[in-house]
Scaffold this motif. Structure first.
Motif, PDB file in Angstrom:
ATOM      1  N   HIS A  77       0.796  -1.218   0.000  1.00  0.00           N
ATOM      2  CA  HIS A  77       0.000   0.000   0.000  1.00  0.00           C
ATOM      3  C   HIS A  77       0.832   1.273   0.000  1.00  0.00           C
ATOM      4  CE1 HIS A  77      -2.404   3.258   1.749  1.00  0.00           C
ATOM      5  NE2 HIS A  77      -3.226   2.842   0.805  1.00  0.00           N
ATOM      6  N   SER A  78       1.851   1.291   0.852  1.00  0.00           N
ATOM      7  CA  SER A  78       2.617   2.538   0.973  1.00  0.00           C
ATOM      8  C   SER A  78       3.283   2.941  -0.343  1.00  0.00           C
ATOM      9  CB  SER A  78       3.635   2.355   2.081  1.00  0.00           C
ATOM     10  OG  SER A  78       4.172   3.575   2.409  1.00  0.00           O
ATOM     11  N   PRO A  79       4.083   2.033  -0.962  1.00  0.00           N
ATOM     12  CA  PRO A  79       4.644   2.446  -2.258  1.00  0.00           C
ATOM     13  C   PRO A  79       3.561   2.702  -3.301  1.00  0.00           C
ATOM     14  CG  PRO A  79       5.143   0.130  -1.826  1.00  0.00           C
ATOM     15  CD  PRO A  79       4.574   0.704  -0.572  1.00  0.00           C
ATOM     16  N   ALA A  80       2.465   1.936  -3.228  1.00  0.00           N
ATOM     17  CA  ALA A  80       1.399   2.124  -4.221  1.00  0.00           C
ATOM     18  C   ALA A  80       0.806   3.520  -4.120  1.00  0.00           C
ATOM     19  CB  ALA A  80       0.314   1.072  -4.019  1.00  0.00           C
ATOM     20  N   MET A  81       0.680   3.998  -2.873  1.00  0.00           N
ATOM     21  CA  MET A  81       0.115   5.326  -2.696  1.00  0.00           C
ATOM     22  C   MET A  81       1.050   6.388  -3.288  1.00  0.00           C
ATOM     23  SD  MET A  81      -1.709   6.569   0.717  1.00  0.00           S
ATOM     24  CE  MET A  81      -0.258   7.251   1.407  1.00  0.00           C
ATOM     25  N   PHE A  82       2.323   6.199  -3.072  1.00  0.00           N
ATOM     26  CA  PHE A  82       3.264   7.153  -3.661  1.00  0.00           C
ATOM     27  C   PHE A  82       3.313   6.996  -5.183  1.00  0.00           C
ATOM     28  CE2 PHE A  82       4.589   7.762   0.676  1.00  0.00           C
ATOM     29  CZ  PHE A  82       4.811   9.132   0.709  1.00  0.00           C
TER      30      PHE A  82
END
Lengths: 768, 256
Positions: free
Chosen positions: A320-325
């Motif tokens: 999720h975290s890299p996907a959000m960025f």
């Protein structure tokens, strides 16, 4: 209070809650129902004027001109044969013209039976039909041919000099939509068919046909390539994940994203142009990429032995975290296109940016509940059809690490060597080049220009110092001298001005004495000739105030650069006219396209700087390290440079389609950097060495990154098969850029990380 | 000139045909001499004014002759136009340009040609016999407070007029059309509209003193204002000759 509230929101955003299945399905259904209904009001329109900002000087002048003068938009029908001047064929052509004149969007039809001929005789002066359609039974075909060829204005315009070609030129009112142009073109084909002269119709060209052909190609590409790209994406996804249920869910996700974004275009009342038509394929491809990241994480959780729903939740948390960025950087790349001052490109940028956010919402909120409910079966242990990508990514990364200096040095040498090619890229707006050489429109245009005159319209607009400024014989003579110089330019096939009409009246009033085929010397005579002129043509060349006139030019070049060259030469000639009271401007369709070149170059620069700045800032915020942000940007700039090198080397211009590529490629390739860098930094924070961290992160994320890139590249390559050049160029160059970005990611990012590690170690050592 | 135009404008059902004939036969004297101002009006610009003298003579055998002489502005002063409409409908026209000192015959059968760049076509200025159109009474409507008969006129032969149809609002008292809508391309949407702004009885004849013809597409208007008019002055036949057209002195004595 505010701080805890913001923290709660941040937590909520960064750790998405797993939605329940029913609300998720209800949202999907509602999106389909609402947006499906909105699609009914989607306005398919690729009208040329949509591509010009309303405040651009050329557009402002264009609006002013059309308030006083007729439109310059035309449809040219070319008829060929040996019997064109027979009463039967001329009668049929006149009836075709009559039918066309009855069309509500048609302003005037020019044909040899519907234009005036100024003539003089021993006692009279007459403005009469060149060929009177009511008297076709009088005289012979040869006599009619001679009469047409003897007319001052006809040869090269409505009739070829060899007598084997006749043209019918349909001038439209100011049209707003491509469908109106299609309707005018269809009306022509219908009329030609009904009058049984279709066998003689050999070419249909002009701006109306151009826009109609573009709309046709755009609709065909949307109908063909959107499902094809989606289908290919799903097939490749199946090859990777080897399970049918995630594929069906993927199809639902793609459909939700695409219909939501196209529905948004319709809801906002924005036109669906050839540029915005690329949104469905782009978003469906990018949806597959995001799904694959999620599915790769899901597989890792399955392999780790987690069961539903935990495996879905953990998979979500891990990507999720890299996907959000990723969403932020990709949206930043897309939104940067709003800095290109061409409205459809701005719509593409804005809607694509929204689309990326929709993808995030669909993939991370709507898809997971479906996976929890329906994805029950086992996933293949082998890792599917892209298992070999892991080996490839690792092999490239290893090479990059071992030969870091060589890789970076080699890249720098290559980049320097390629600079001349990259600098060769030219901005160009040549709508005819959107079609292949074999396309009927290209061939028709070529045929018209070979037998008659160029189809590009340019206008020299001259403003005089006040009312009746052009009832000054000396002034008209000076402007006429300029007109003759302009007409002598090789690119200018024909010119027409009020001076030509006056000359013709002067000649006819003097019993067709050639000595009088010139402008009168006396202002009073000029005024009196202008007073008694009773035709329609004069009013199309000078306004009622005799304060603004235009010289119409038929130019035989089409590209913005070539047109600009003609404009430059005309302006150089204008500079020699010694009448400071006159104000000169170049206008018309050609001028609009010449100006668009500047919009493209400035827009590309702005959008590139915008995308670069935003993405750099996001990376800096993500990693809170300037060197990390710089290292992250370098492999992403390289593919853009490569794309420009390729464009310069192959002569592909910067146009309405290729101007999109920088924002799209930068937005998408940076995703891989974020995933790889994210893993790398996580390991570095755990105290691992640089080489170990790079190797492990490429081992962990490399497969998904390579697989996603290959998926996207395949989908964009598919667009490359389109016969519509903008779609094809966009597809091929985006695929090339993504592939180059992938190579840079696998080779250069490890090399840069290793070099940076070495530099930091040495720096620390020296500091100590 | 408007009266001349309006007389020609009227024109089949029986009642329609009868009304068209009454309009055509309306008494307007054996001859008329008028001083007219033509204003070409365009939005946002000051009007362009022209002054002219009009001489009209109706011969007992049905021939109608008209001489128009421009007196202002200076650059067109003396320019003249002579039209002779024969009883059988044939028409002849000559133009005189003082800067060239030459008379030229011009094509009189031209449809849609503009009269001196105004909104009038040459066709509007010619005598149009009721038999050239089919007439139909459409009903009654109020125009400027007057209940008018609404008459539709459609050319018998499509080729003899630039108009597909005309609709006229006829004042039953004066038989003057107070409004005419002209339909050129689209038979449902008029392209030009003539409105009578002011009418008076002069020497017992109803006369249009002020009228405006509007191009409904561009908004451009041509306003004709009669400054003075005199009927039945026994204008001689020689006034309507090519010689008189060329020699202004011949008509000077008949100026109003």
């Amino acid at each position: 209070m505010l701080r805890s509230w913001l923290q709660r929101i941040l937590l909520r955003v960064t750790q998405p809650q797993l939605l329940r299945r029913r609300p998720a399905m209800a949202i999907i259904l509602i999106i389909h129902l609402i947006c499906g209904a909105l699609l009914l009001r989607l306005e398919l329109n690729n009208a040329p004027e949509l591509y010009f900002p309303s405040d651009a000087p050329a557009t402002v002048l264009e609006r002013e001109l059309r308030a006083e003068f007729p439109n310059d938009e035309i449809l040219i029908a070319l008829f060929e044969g040996d019997d064109l001047y027979s009463s039967e064929v001329l009668g049929a052509l006149d009836r075709v013209a009559g039918r066309m004149e009855a069309h509500p969007d048609v302003d005037r039809v020019f044909s040899v039976t519907r234009v005036d001929h100024i003539a003089g005789s021993a006692d009279g002066f007459v403005v009469e039909p060149l060929i009177d359609p009511e008297r076709l039974d009088e005289g012979t075909a040869d006599e009619r041919l001679q009469r047409v060829l003897a007319d001052r204005f006809m040869p090269g315009w409505l009739a070829s000099r060899d007598g084997k070609v006749l043209a019918l030129v349909v001038r439209t009112h100011k049209l707003q939509e491509s469908r109106q142009r299609q309707s005018v073109e269809q009306a022509l084909y219908d009329a030609v068919g009904e009058e049984a002269v279709d066998e003689r119709l050999t070419a249909v060209a002009g701006t109306v046909a151009l826009d109609a052909a573009q709309l046709c190609s755009m609709v065909r590409d949307t109908l063909v390539f959107t499902p094809l790209v989606m289908g290919l994406g799903l097939a490749l996804l199946y090859w990777v994940v080897g399970r049918i249920v995630p594929i069906v869910i993927g199809a639902v996700a793609m459909s939700t994203v695409v219909i939501a974004c196209v529905g948004l275009i319709a809801a906002l009342g924005l036109p669906y142009t050839l540029v915005t038509a690329m949104i469905p394929t782009l978003l469906s491809a990018y949806t597959v990429g995001n799904l694959l990241h999620l599915y790769a994480a899901l597989k890792r959780m399955r392999d780790a032995g987690f069961r539903r729903p935990k495996r879905v939740v953990f998979a979500l948390q891990s990507v999720h975290s890299p996907a959000m960025f990723n969403v932020l950087t990709t949206a930043a790349g897309m939104i940067s296109l709003v800095l290109v001052p061409i409205p459809p490109i701005q719509v593409f940028g804005a809607i694509s940016a929204v689309g990326v956010v929709v993808i995030y919402f669909v993939v991370f909120y709507l898809v997971p509940p479906l996976l929890v409910k329906y994805d029950r079966g086992p996933w293949p242990k082998s890792g599917g059809g892209f298992a070999w990508t892991k080996r490839i990514s690792y092999a490239f990364a290893s090479f990059g690490m071992r030969r870091a200096g060589w890789v970076v040095g080699g890249a720098v040498v290559l980049a320097v060597a390629a600079i001349p090619l990259a600098l060769k890229v030219q901005a160009e707006s040549d709508l005819l080049k959107f079609f292949t050489a074999s396309h009927p429109l290209t061939q028709s245009t070529d045929r018209v220009e070979r037998t008659l005159v160029g189809v590009t319209a340019l206008e020299i607009v001259i403003d005089g110092p006040g009312r009746d400024a052009f009832k000054d014989a000396k002034r008209l003579q000076a402007i006429k001298a300029l007109q003759m110089q302009v007409e002598a330019l090789p690119e200018v096939d024909r010119s027409l001005s009020m001076m030509d009409i006056v000359e013709e009246m002067h000649w006819a009033f003097n019993e067709e004495d050639e000595a009088f085929r010139r402008l009168p010397d006396d202002d009073r005579l000029l005024s009196q000739l202008l007073l008694i002129y009773d035709g329609r043509d004069l009013q199309e060349l000078v306004n009622n105030e005799y304060q603004r006139m235009r010289i119409l030019l038929n130019v035989n070049v089409h590209g913005a650069n070539e047109i600009q060259g003609v404009i430059d030469r005309i302006e150089a000639l204008i500079a020699t006219v010694d009448d400071p009271a006159l104000k000169w401007e170049l206008a018309g369709y050609g001028r609009l396209f010449a100006d668009q070149e500047d919009l493209l170059v400035v827009g590309q620069l702005h959008s590139f700087l915008g995308a670069f700045g935003q993405i750099f800032l996001i990376m800096f915020l993500l990693w809170r390290s300037l060197p990390a942000a710089v290292i992250g940007m370098i492999p992403n700039l390289a593919p853009l440079f490569f794309v420009f090198t390729l464009m310069g080397g192959t002569g592909i211009p910067l146009d309405m389609a290729t101007v999109l590529i920088a924002g799209v490629v930068l937005g998408i390739t940076v995703d891989d950097t974020i995933h790889l860098f994210h893993n790398y930094l996580a390991r570095r924070e755990q105290g691992r060495s640089v080489v170990f961290s790079v190797a492990r992160s490429f081992e962990a994320s490399g497969r998904a990154v390579v697989a996603i890139s290959l998926l996207l590249v395949s989908q964009f390559l598919l667009l490359g098969t389109s016969s519509f050049v903008p779609t094809s160029n966009f597809g091929l160059l985006t695929a090339t850029g993504l592939l180059a970005g992938q190579l840079m990611e696998l080779l250069m990012l490890p090399a840069l990380l290793v070099l940076w590690g070495r530099f930091r170690t040495r720096h620390r050592f020296l500091s100590a | 000139m408007s009266g001349f135009l309006l007389a020609g404008a009227a024109m089949a059902d029986e009642a329609g045909m009868a009304l068209a004939q009454r309009v055509y036969d309306r008494l307007d004297g054996d001859d008329a001499t008028s001083a007219v101002t033509m204003a070409l009006v365009e939005e946002g610009r000051s009007p362009r004014l022209r002054s002219m003298l009009l001489y009209r003579r109706s011969a007992p055998e049905g021939e109608v002759s008209t001489l128009i002489r421009f007196t202002e502005p200076a650059d067109i002063e003396g320019t003249g136009l002579l039209t002779i409409d024969a009883a059988d409908g044939a028409s002849n026209q000559w133009i005189y340009l003082p800067a060239m000192q030459r008379v030229r015959r011009v094509d009189s059968n031209r449809k849609g040609g503009r009269f001196v760049n105004s909104d009038y076509y040459y066709e509007d200025l010619r005598d149009r016999k009721p038999s050239m159109d089919e007439h139909r009474l459409l009903g009654r409507e109020v125009v400027d407070g007057v209940e008018c008969d609404v008459l539709e006129s459609i050319p018998v032969e499509a080729g003899n007029s630039v108009y597909k149809r005309r609709v006229s609002w006829i004042d039953p008292a004066s038989h003057l059309p107070l409004r005419i809508d002209f339909f050129e391309k689209d038979p449902q949407a008029p392209s030009k509209r003539l409105r009578v702004e002011r009418r008076e009885q002069v020497q017992g004849y109803w006369t249009v003193m002020d009228s405006t013809l509007t191009d409904l597409g561009s908004g451009h208007q041509t306003r004709l204002t009669v400054r003075s008019i005199a009927y039945d002055r026994s204008l001689p036949e020689r006034l309507f000759s090519s010689k008189a057209l060329e020699d202004e002195r011949m008509e000077r004595e008949f100026r109003p």
